[in-house]
Design an enzyme around this catalytic site. Structure first.
Site, PDB file in Angstrom:
ATOM      1  N   ASN A 277     -38.655 -25.910 -21.044  1.00 13.76           N
ATOM      2  CA  ASN A 277     -39.965 -25.411 -20.608  1.00 13.76           C
ATOM      3  C   ASN A 277     -40.881 -25.404 -21.830  1.00 13.76           C
ATOM      4  OD1 ASN A 277     -42.174 -23.996 -19.717  1.00 13.76           O
ATOM      5  ND2 ASN A 277     -41.087 -22.057 -19.397  1.00 13.76           N
TER       6      ASN A 277
ATOM      7  N   LYS B  31     -43.960 -24.704 -21.997  1.00 12.91           N
ATOM      8  CA  LYS B  31     -45.026 -23.687 -21.937  1.00 12.91           C
ATOM      9  C   LYS B  31     -46.366 -24.315 -22.349  1.00 12.91           C
ATOM     10  CE  LYS B  31     -41.489 -20.209 -22.551  1.00 12.91           C
ATOM     11  NZ  LYS B  31     -41.084 -18.884 -23.004  1.00 12.91           N
TER      12      LYS B  31
ATOM     13  N   HIS C 292     -41.954 -17.997 -13.307  1.00 15.87           N
ATOM     14  CA  HIS C 292     -41.546 -17.648 -14.673  1.00 15.87           C
ATOM     15  C   HIS C 292     -42.079 -16.257 -15.011  1.00 15.87           C
ATOM     16  CE1 HIS C 292     -41.281 -17.655 -19.035  1.00 15.87           C
ATOM     17  NE2 HIS C 292     -40.343 -18.577 -18.890  1.00 15.87           N
TER      18      HIS C 292
ATOM     19  N   GLU D  68     -43.503 -15.107 -17.500  1.00 16.76           N
ATOM     20  CA  GLU D  68     -44.853 -15.090 -18.084  1.00 16.76           C
ATOM     21  C   GLU D  68     -45.921 -15.183 -16.997  1.00 16.76           C
ATOM     22  OE1 GLU D  68     -44.036 -18.232 -20.834  1.00 16.76           O
ATOM     23  OE2 GLU D  68     -42.696 -16.875 -21.916  1.00 16.76           O
TER      24      GLU D  68
ATOM     25  N   GLU E  22     -33.637 -15.227 -16.429  1.00 20.68           N
ATOM     26  CA  GLU E  22     -34.205 -15.098 -17.771  1.00 20.68           C
ATOM     27  C   GLU E  22     -34.559 -13.627 -18.037  1.00 20.68           C
ATOM     28  OE1 GLU E  22     -36.020 -19.057 -19.206  1.00 20.68           O
ATOM     29  OE2 GLU E  22     -37.549 -18.041 -18.030  1.00 20.68           O
TER      30      GLU E  22
ATOM     31  N   GLY F 159     -38.113 -15.654 -26.189  1.00 18.20           N
ATOM     32  CA  GLY F 159     -38.925 -15.806 -27.395  1.00 18.20           C
ATOM     33  C   GLY F 159     -38.664 -14.745 -28.450  1.00 18.20           C
TER      34      GLY F 159
ATOM     35  N   SER G  69     -33.939 -17.425 -25.457  1.00 14.85           N
ATOM     36  CA  SER G  69     -33.439 -17.695 -26.818  1.00 14.85           C
ATOM     37  C   SER G  69     -32.165 -18.550 -26.832  1.00 14.85           C
ATOM     38  CB  SER G  69     -33.242 -16.393 -27.598  1.00 14.85           C
ATOM     39  OG  SER G  69     -34.486 -15.705 -27.721  1.00 14.85           O
TER      40      SER G  69
HETATM   41  P1  13P Z   1     -37.195 -19.145 -25.366  1.00 15.89           P
HETATM   42  O1  13P Z   1     -36.066 -20.146 -25.301  1.00 15.89           O
HETATM   43  O2  13P Z   1     -38.258 -19.549 -26.336  1.00 15.89           O
HETATM   44  O3  13P Z   1     -36.675 -17.757 -25.575  1.00 15.89           O
HETATM   45  O4  13P Z   1     -37.910 -19.168 -23.937  1.00 15.89           O
HETATM   46  C1  13P Z   1     -37.150 -19.035 -22.783  1.00 15.89           C
HETATM   47  C2  13P Z   1     -37.999 -19.334 -21.605  1.00 15.89           C
HETATM   48  O5  13P Z   1     -38.877 -18.563 -21.255  1.00 15.89           O
HETATM   49  C3  13P Z   1     -37.770 -20.601 -20.898  1.00 15.89           C
HETATM   50  O6  13P Z   1     -38.451 -20.622 -19.694  1.00 15.89           O
END
Ligand code: 13P
Length: 251
Positions: free
Chosen positions: A9, A11, A95, A97, A167, A173, A213
């Site tokens: 992803n 982003k 997601h 976010e 997740e 992150g 992560s």
């Molecule tokens: P990270 O791997 O940067 O922690 O992000 C995970 C994520 O949100 C994938 O959709």
């Protein structure tokens, strides 16, 4: 046997040129891997050009969101069939976010997932608890509500077109990945729940990805868990070598 899925992803990162450079770097590093369903999810504006760059490769294309209507006066939205048109086979929906910053709810996730499936896309439906929810002992009830609401009315036979991504928000992150056991515990809970909602066979066939992560050095432990069928990768998917190392976790 559930085929593992490793999805990147991206982003809100990378221009069109940077996106193409990334897949051009990635292709030779993963071309021999036929055991993993490989997916990358660039920003909307790069999708079509990346789809051209991926032609003939073993890498699939995903969008990071979609709308539920096919067309109409919905300024700023993108319909699932237009994502297909742009070359996508998958779409990430719900997601954390989007839930956190853009008001996504289980009800909108549900409408988007159904629309995506109807358009012939595989829906990667995301769920996960916050730190506060985990620390107050509500992880399972939060996940249960999210799964039930997000998949409401999706028949068992259609679950083949759904991938679940667990997740935990506190692991995204932050560099703080869930331990193998913590992740497996929730994955197994999700599979049990799906089995009650949709039957054992459908539940046994659904791929459940872990996200938060995931890095080259922790992917193997996670993938060794019986209910973890892949990873949804953020930061480590932005570089060809680290994403390839995750895709080739079994090499
Ligand atoms: P990270 O791997 O940067 O922690 O992000 C995970 C994520 O949100 C994938 O959709």
């Amino acid at each position: 046997m559930r085929k593992p899925v490793i999805a990147g992803n991206w982003k809100l990162f990378k221009s069109i040129a940077e996106s193409i450079a990334l897949v051009d770097g990635l292709k030779p590093l993963v071309e021999k891997n036929r055991d993993v369903e490989i997916v990358v999810a660039p920003v909307f504006t790069a999708l079509n050009r990346v789809s051209e760059a991926l032609k003939g490769s073993n890498i699939n294309l995903a969008a990071q969101d979609c709308f539920w209507e096919e067309e109409g006066a919905f300024t700023g939205e993108v319909a699932p069939k237009l994502l297909k048109d742009a070359g996508c086979s998958h779409v990430i929906i719900g997601h954390s976010e989007r839930r956190q910053y853009f008001g996504e709810t289980d009800a909108t996730v549900n409408k988007k997932a159904k629309a995506a499936i109807s358009a012939g896309l595989t829906a990667i439906v995301c769920v996960g608890e916050t730190l506060e929810e985990r620390e107050s002992g509500r992880t399972f009830s939060v996940i249960e509500t999210q799964i039930q609401g997000s998949l409401d009315g999706i028949p068992a036979e259609t679950l083949a077109n759904v991938i679940i991504a667990y997740e935990p928000v506190w692991a995204i992150g932050t560099g703080k990945t869930a331990s193998d056991d913590q992740a497996q515990e929730v994955h197994s809970f999700i599979r049990g729940l799906l089995s009650r909602l949709s039957g054992v066979t459908a539940a046994e066939n659904v791929r459940i990805l872990y996200g938060g992560s995931v890095k080259p050095d922790n992917v193997k432990g996670l993938m060794g868990q019986s209910d973890i069928d892949g990873a949804l990768v953020g930061g480590a998917s932005l570089k060809a070598d680290s994403f390839a190392a995750i895709v080739n976790f079994n090499a």
